[in-house]
Design a protein around this motif. Structure first.
Motif, PDB file in Angstrom:
ATOM      1  N   ILE A  40       0.475  -0.828  -0.168  1.00  0.00           N
ATOM      2  CA  ILE A  40       0.048  -0.147  -0.171  1.00  0.00           C
ATOM      3  C   ILE A  40       0.446   0.798  -0.255  1.00  0.00           C
ATOM      4  N   TYR A  41       0.606   2.257  -1.355  1.00  0.00           N
ATOM      5  CA  TYR A  41       1.198   3.451  -1.347  1.00  0.00           C
ATOM      6  C   TYR A  41       1.094   4.606  -0.945  1.00  0.00           C
ATOM      7  N   LEU A  42       1.287   5.095   0.215  1.00  0.00           N
ATOM      8  CA  LEU A  42       0.697   6.401   0.291  1.00  0.00           C
ATOM      9  C   LEU A  42       1.304   8.174  -0.082  1.00  0.00           C
ATOM     10  N   HIS A  43       0.571   8.351  -0.703  1.00  0.00           N
ATOM     11  CA  HIS A  43       1.367  10.285  -0.751  1.00  0.00           C
ATOM     12  C   HIS A  43       0.987  10.798   1.109  1.00  0.00           C
ATOM     13  N   ILE A  44       1.147  10.265   1.374  1.00  0.00           N
ATOM     14  CA  ILE A  44       1.056  11.530   2.596  1.00  0.00           C
ATOM     15  C   ILE A  44       1.671  12.761   2.418  1.00  0.00           C
ATOM     16  N   GLN A  45       0.879  14.034   2.714  1.00  0.00           N
ATOM     17  CA  GLN A  45       1.078  15.414   2.856  1.00  0.00           C
ATOM     18  C   GLN A  45       0.079  16.300   3.782  1.00  0.00           C
ATOM     19  N   ALA A  46       0.267  17.563   3.877  1.00  0.00           N
ATOM     20  CA  ALA A  46      -0.548  18.446   4.344  1.00  0.00           C
ATOM     21  C   ALA A  46      -1.533  18.294   3.752  1.00  0.00           C
ATOM     22  N   THR A  47      -3.418  18.260   4.210  1.00  0.00           N
ATOM     23  CA  THR A  47      -4.304  17.777   3.472  1.00  0.00           C
ATOM     24  C   THR A  47      -5.280  18.533   4.092  1.00  0.00           C
ATOM     25  N   ASN A  48      -5.899  19.206   3.466  1.00  0.00           N
ATOM     26  CA  ASN A  48      -7.035  20.382   3.754  1.00  0.00           C
ATOM     27  C   ASN A  48      -8.211  19.659   4.375  1.00  0.00           C
ATOM     28  N   LEU A  49      -8.575  19.232   5.700  1.00  0.00           N
ATOM     29  CA  LEU A  49      -9.112  18.553   5.695  1.00  0.00           C
ATOM     30  C   LEU A  49     -11.197  18.850   5.014  1.00  0.00           C
ATOM     31  N   ARG A  50     -11.048  19.965   4.996  1.00  0.00           N
ATOM     32  CA  ARG A  50     -12.540  20.756   4.312  1.00  0.00           C
ATOM     33  C   ARG A  50     -12.383  19.828   3.150  1.00  0.00           C
ATOM     34  N   LYS A  64      -7.035   8.483  -0.696  1.00  0.00           N
ATOM     35  CA  LYS A  64      -6.777   7.143  -0.021  1.00  0.00           C
ATOM     36  C   LYS A  64      -7.974   6.929   0.831  1.00  0.00           C
ATOM     37  N   ILE A  65      -7.466   8.660   2.230  1.00  0.00           N
ATOM     38  CA  ILE A  65      -8.574   9.009   2.924  1.00  0.00           C
ATOM     39  C   ILE A  65     -10.019   8.852   2.548  1.00  0.00           C
ATOM     40  N   THR A  66     -10.204   9.252   1.438  1.00  0.00           N
ATOM     41  CA  THR A  66     -11.165   9.866   0.959  1.00  0.00           C
ATOM     42  C   THR A  66     -12.655   8.653   0.514  1.00  0.00           C
ATOM     43  N   TRP A  67     -11.132   8.206   0.009  1.00  0.00           N
ATOM     44  CA  TRP A  67     -11.629   6.506  -0.674  1.00  0.00           C
ATOM     45  C   TRP A  67     -12.285   5.952   0.899  1.00  0.00           C
ATOM     46  N   ILE A  83      -5.586   0.527   5.012  1.00  0.00           N
ATOM     47  CA  ILE A  83      -5.624   1.855   4.475  1.00  0.00           C
ATOM     48  C   ILE A  83      -5.120   2.500   6.037  1.00  0.00           C
ATOM     49  N   VAL A  84      -5.941   2.436   7.054  1.00  0.00           N
ATOM     50  CA  VAL A  84      -5.967   3.731   8.119  1.00  0.00           C
ATOM     51  C   VAL A  84      -5.137   2.790   8.800  1.00  0.00           C
ATOM     52  N   GLU A  85      -4.637   2.185   8.624  1.00  0.00           N
ATOM     53  CA  GLU A  85      -3.512   1.525   9.662  1.00  0.00           C
ATOM     54  C   GLU A  85      -1.569   1.327   9.203  1.00  0.00           C
ATOM     55  N   ALA A  86      -2.413   1.798   7.728  1.00  0.00           N
ATOM     56  CA  ALA A  86      -1.082   2.330   6.865  1.00  0.00           C
ATOM     57  C   ALA A  86      -0.995   3.613   7.698  1.00  0.00           C
ATOM     58  N   HIS A  87      -2.106   4.444   7.909  1.00  0.00           N
ATOM     59  CA  HIS A  87      -1.547   5.658   9.119  1.00  0.00           C
ATOM     60  C   HIS A  87      -1.062   6.208   9.714  1.00  0.00           C
ATOM     61  N   GLY A  88      -0.785   4.992  10.088  1.00  0.00           N
ATOM     62  CA  GLY A  88      -0.395   4.835  12.065  1.00  0.00           C
ATOM     63  C   GLY A  88      -1.828   4.921  12.635  1.00  0.00           C
ATOM     64  N   SER A  89      -3.301   4.689  12.243  1.00  0.00           N
ATOM     65  CA  SER A  89      -4.161   4.685  12.972  1.00  0.00           C
ATOM     66  C   SER A  89      -5.144   3.885  13.117  1.00  0.00           C
ATOM     67  N   VAL A  90      -5.580   3.822  13.447  1.00  0.00           N
ATOM     68  CA  VAL A  90      -7.071   2.412  13.509  1.00  0.00           C
ATOM     69  C   VAL A  90      -8.363   2.842  13.612  1.00  0.00           C
ATOM     70  N   ILE A  91      -9.101   2.053  13.135  1.00  0.00           N
ATOM     71  CA  ILE A  91     -10.830   2.018  12.977  1.00  0.00           C
ATOM     72  C   ILE A  91     -11.296   0.906  14.411  1.00  0.00           C
ATOM     73  N   HIS A  92     -12.673   2.039  14.876  1.00  0.00           N
ATOM     74  CA  HIS A  92     -13.182   1.971  16.310  1.00  0.00           C
ATOM     75  C   HIS A  92     -14.251   1.584  15.700  1.00  0.00           C
ATOM     76  N   VAL A  93     -15.349   0.333  15.685  1.00  0.00           N
ATOM     77  CA  VAL A  93     -16.466   0.539  15.797  1.00  0.00           C
ATOM     78  C   VAL A  93     -17.341   0.283  17.475  1.00  0.00           C
ATOM     79  N   HIS A  94     -18.290   0.951  17.412  1.00  0.00           N
ATOM     80  CA  HIS A  94     -19.316   0.394  17.911  1.00  0.00           C
ATOM     81  C   HIS A  94     -21.046   0.483  17.355  1.00  0.00           C
ATOM     82  N   SER A  95     -21.613  -0.656  17.881  1.00  0.00           N
ATOM     83  CA  SER A  95     -22.651  -0.830  17.370  1.00  0.00           C
ATOM     84  C   SER A  95     -23.352  -1.472  18.534  1.00  0.00           C
ATOM     85  N   GLU A  96     -24.873  -0.951  17.417  1.00  0.00           N
ATOM     86  CA  GLU A  96     -25.982  -1.359  18.698  1.00  0.00           C
ATOM     87  C   GLU A  96     -26.908  -2.531  17.612  1.00  0.00           C
TER      88      GLU A  96
END
Length: 372
Positions: free
Chosen positions: A201-211, A249-252, A329-342
């Motif tokens: 998984i190749y990432l092009h991480i840069q300063a990205t506008n959240l909006r 990739k984050i948009t995806w 993809i999220v883990e490649a960004h150094g993060s983790v997806i959390h799930v809460h469901s009922e």
């Protein structure tokens, strides 16, 4: 050796070894070799009648202060000599030790065999996984080529390059075009999956506008929300926040999470994307009011090709790769997806992205941390 009236562990129908509660069993050679009497009978050193007489005598003495063990009784009754008793105990001990050694050797051999079988199975599994990934990649690329031609001609037709179209023809071509677009997304998912299977998984991480991320996701889902009669809202943070991320990739990932939310939310429900500051991070959350996920299936939904509804009549489409790829993809960004469901109340998927800091700001923050 103490003998309790309430607790006797029967080793055969003629021999007992006492286990004392108040008078603990004395550690003697005979205590380590059960079935001494039977062994002496089998060897022909005593008769069954001799053994029975000794056991009856032992029963008479069971309440005495120091009740004797069977071997001592046999000696006292003159049935065997002390030398014969000690020899029998030694032979029994050697037999037990040999049996234990043989059992250990057999166990070691079985462990070696099972280990070898597991190693072979792992090698075969690795080979099968590689073949699967290559097959998926090859098929996906083969599908993409004719789809490119199909999309090209569809665009020409829709633009009227081959003649004017009436309203009905435009509607039909619009349906075909949307289906082709959907097929294109599925093929791209398969290609991305085959690449991620090889840890590529190749990432092009840069300063990205959240909006810009949120605006792109919102624009691409408004029509779907309208068609499915679902309320879709996007809650952003203040303007100007940059995050360290691969924009595409984050948009995806967000599109996959929202796509799942739409699939499992009935008409009249709500799907929401929310971005909020969480310390030096931005927390992105996709929440829905859909059917929810059973607790025991939450981890399984991230497995490749897993379908929450695996029946042939399931309403939600897809390959079952979206969440598996999203997690990678999220883990490649150094993060983790959390799930809460009922169940019957909805689900929430969330993950963090680091807020971008200029090099000077990072150095200052690091210096403050070290001084603290």
């Amino acid at each position: 050796m103490g003998l309790e009236s309430e607790e006797l562990v029967t080793m055969s129908n003629q021999n007992t070894i006492p286990l004392g509660r108040t008078n603990p069993l004395a550690l003697t050679p005979e205590a380590l070799v059960p079935r001494l009497g039977d062994y002496l009978v089998e060897k022909g050193q005593i008769t069954a009648e001799d053994l029975q007489r000794a056991l009856e005598y032992q029963e008479q003495l069971r309440h005495s202060e120091q009740p004797p063990v069977l071997g001592d009784i046999l000696i006292d009754l003159g049935i065997i000599t002390r030398r014969e008793r000690d020899k029998a105990i030694t032979e029994l001990w050697i037999q037990f030790r040999s049996a234990l050694t043989e059992a250990n050797q057999q166990l070691e051999e079985r462990v070696k065999e099972r280990t070898a079988d597991l190693e072979t199975a792992l090698e075969q599994l690795s080979t099968l996984n590689e073949l699967k990934s290559n097959l998926v990649a090859n098929i996906s690329h083969e599908l993409r080529t004719p789809l490119t031609h199909l999309n090209g001609y569809l665009e020409l037709l829709c633009n009227g390059d081959f003649g004017q179209l009436n309203e009905q023809q435009r509607n039909i071509l619009g349906i075909v075009q949307r289906s082709a677009e959907r097929l294109g997304h599925l093929i791209e998912d398969l290609i991305l999956f085959s690449v991620s299977e090889k840890d590529q998984i190749y990432l092009h991480i840069q300063a990205t506008n959240l909006r810009e991320i949120c605006a792109s996701v919102e624009k691409r889902n408004l029509n779907r929300a309208k068609e499915q009669k679902i309320t879709f809202t996007v809650e952003e943070t203040k303007e100007g926040i940059l995050v360290d991320a691969d924009f595409e990739k984050i948009t995806w990932v967000l599109m996959q999470l929202i796509d799942n939310a739409f699939k499992f939310t009935p008409p009249g429900g709500e799907v929401r994307l929310k971005a909020e500051v969480d310390g030096s991070f931005i927390k992105l959350q996709v929440t829905d009011s859909g059917i929810g996920i059973p607790a025991e299936q939450i981890e399984q939904i991230f497995e490749p090709f897993y379908q929450l509804d695996g029946s042939s009549t399931r309403k939600a489409g897809g390959t079952g790769l979206g969440l598996a790829l999203a997690r990678r993809i999220v883990e490649a960004h150094g993060s983790v997806i959390h799930v809460h469901s009922e169940l019957n109340k909805g689900s929430r998927f969330s993950f963090l992205l680091r807020i971008h800091q200029e090099p000077s700001a990072r150095a200052e923050a690091k210096g403050q941390g070290e001084s603290a």
